[in-house]
Design a protein around this motif. Structure first.
Motif: not given
Length: 250
Positions: A134-139, A149-156, A179-183, A185-192
């Motif tokens: 699943l970590l591989r799938r979401v990238g 706590q050390d990864i970006s908000y979008g990665q969280q 919300g609070g995610v860079n473009p 990663l927004i695209g990545r979330i949309g694709t998922l």
């Protein structure tokens, strides 16, 4: 139309209401979300969307009304029972364990009985393999040993989605995934969302990013003052005068 004849209900509410003091957060909301589709729940700030999600998922109890999932009454069930029924959700503000690694965050999602079991020799290898897949799938598989706590908000946000998927729900509620995610990663979330929907999962998304909503959604419900005022396809909702008034005051 003919397409609508094939629509099956997934999550439904009847007369759902919740007040906090003198504030009516949800007000007699009767809503049907479509099975196998990407549904969106939109509305101005303070229109009751997150409270609605919290009622549906058992985080708070309604004052009145009924929630059903695939024809079964789930009103006032405990959150873990609603999750076991097939509903998973994310939150407006990410809920991760900041001092655990990314991989450990996913394992806790399926082994909530204590740290000793999490790190003990009885760890189920299949669960570890699933978490890594699943970590591989979401990238974010390259971050499995990083503290949350050390990864970006979008990665969280991606980590939280992977945690939802660990429960293998067939219906997923996402509360402001962009919300609070860079473009990027927004695209990545949309694709998922599109990929998972194509595999048969139903989505209900609360989101203020209208570009994301209009590009992903099959069916949109619009809330204002705690109740639905319109619903339909993206094009129908965009042209509805009640929606324009709620958002733009026109």
């Amino acid at each position: 139309m003919s397409v609508q004849q094939d629509v099956r209900p997934s999550l439904q509410t009847e007369g759902l209401s919740k007040a906090f003091g003198g504030v009516q957060a949800v007000n007699g909301a009767s809503v049907t979300f479509h099975d196998g589709k990407v549904n969106a729940l939109i509305g101005p700030n303070g229109s009751g969307k997150s409270t609605f999600f919290n009622i549906v998922t058992g985080m708070i109890a309604p004052d009145s009304g009924r929630v059903s999932f695939r024809g079964r009454d789930i009103t006032r069930r405990a959150p873990h029972r609603i999750c076991a029924a097939g509903i998973g959700r994310s939150f407006q503000l990410c809920r991760t364990f900041p001092r655990m690694t990314v991989l450990e965050n996913l394992l806790v999602a399926v082994r909530p009985t204590g740290w000793g079991q999490l790190v003990g020799s009885s760890m189920n290898r299949a669960q570890v393999a699933r978490a890594r897949e699943l970590l591989r799938r979401v990238g974010i598989d390259h971050l499995e040993d990083s503290l949350a706590q050390d990864i970006s908000y979008g990665q969280q946000k991606l980590l939280e989605l992977a945690g939802v998927l660990m429960g293998d729900p067939d219906t997923i509620l996402l509360d402001e995934p962009a919300g609070g995610v860079n473009p990027a990663l927004i695209g990545r979330i949309g694709t998922l969302v599109q990929e998972l929907n194509a595999e048969g999962r139903t989505f209900i998304i609360v989101e203020h990013n209208m570009d994301m909503v209009m590009s992903l959604s099959d069916h949109i419900v619009v809330f204002d003052r705690g109740a639905p005022i319109a619903e339909g396809t993206p094009s129908e909702v965009q042209q509805d005068p009640r929606v324009l008034e709620a958002y733009l005051g026109v």
